[in-house]
Design an enzyme around this catalytic site. Sequence first.
Site: not given
Ligand code: NCD
Length: 308
Positions: A57-58, A87, A108, A136
Site C-alpha cells: 500500500r505505502t 555491498k 522505508r 509512520h
Molecule cells: C503498516 C506498516 O508498515 O507499518 N502497514 C502500512 O504501511 N499500511 C502496518 C503493518 O505492517 O502491520
Amino acid sequence: MTPVSTTRRLEHVISSEQFDRESLDDIFARADALAGHRDTRLAGLIMATLFYEPSTRTRLSFESAMLRLGGAVVGTEAAREFSSVIKGETLEDTIRMVSSYADVIVLRHDQAGAAARAAAVASVPVVNAGDGPGEHPTQALLDLYTIRCERGSADGVHIAFCGDLRFGRTVHSLVQLLSLHPGVRMSFVAPEVVQVGADLQARLAAAGVPFLLTDRLDDVISSVDVVYQTRVQKERFTDLTDFEAARRAIRIDAEVMRKLPQKAIVMHPLPRVDEIATEVDSDPRAAYFRQARNGVAVRMAVLDLLLG
Ligand code: NCD
C-alpha cells in the site's frame, strides 16, 4: 522538531510531531481537493522510493499519488537485497546519491531513526514511510483523514488501539496526531508483551490525554467510537513464543462486532493476517479498505506540500 506552518512548505516528513492542527487542516483540505483528480502540477519532478522493508500500500499509493500529479517515479523495493547496501554502502551514502537522482525520497527502513538520519544528509525532501518500530507519519495522516471522513471530526473520539502497540509504528504516529484533538480518550488493548511503551504513556500524561491500558477488549468495546486494530509485528520479535502469545490475544470477529456501537468504525493500517476475521469485511463499520483508499489523496497532498 518544529511544527510546520501553513505559510511554509514542508521540508521533510519524519515524525507526526511536526504537525499542528493548522497544518493538518491544510493537508486535509488539499487531500479533499485532490481526491479522484489528476493534473500536471508536479510534471518534470521525480520521486524515488527506497524501500528496505516490504510494502504494498505505502509504496504503490505514493507512486500512484506522484503519477496522478504528473510526476515520475524511480525506485527500488527490497533495497536491502537489490541495492548497493548489499555491498556495504551506508544509508547516508545511498541518500546522498539518490538526492542527485530525484526531487523527493520516500524511505522505508527497518531501523527507528533512519528517516531522520537520511534527512540530515539529503539535499531533497525525505518522507518517512516507516522506520522500523519508530514512526509512520503519512499513515497517521491518512488514518486521521479517515476518522474525519467517517465521523466528521476526530475531536472527542474514544479510540481503542489493539494488537501490537509496542512495535506498531502506525500506532505511535496516530497517537501523536490524535493527542492534538480535544476530548480524545485512548484505550490501549494488548497483552503486556506488546503494550504501549512507558515513553508514549508519559507523553500522553504530560499532554493531559486520558488513557487506559487493558488486555481485554470487553472492558471498552461498548463505549468506543473507533477500533484501531493492528498486526502483531512478527519481524520485530526476537522471541517467537512472545510473538505467538501476542498474536492470539485480540481478534475482531462477528461476536466483537455485536458489542461494538452501531456508529463506531473498525480501522486497520493493513496488511492483516487473522486479527480481523474476514466475516467482518461486509459490515459497513469495517472502514479499513476505505482507509487504504484514502492513502492516495493524502499522499498527493503531502507531495504537493513538499514539491508544489
Ligand atoms: C503498516 C506498516 O508498515 O507499518 N502497514 C502500512 O504501511 N499500511 C502496518 C503493518 O505492517 O502491520
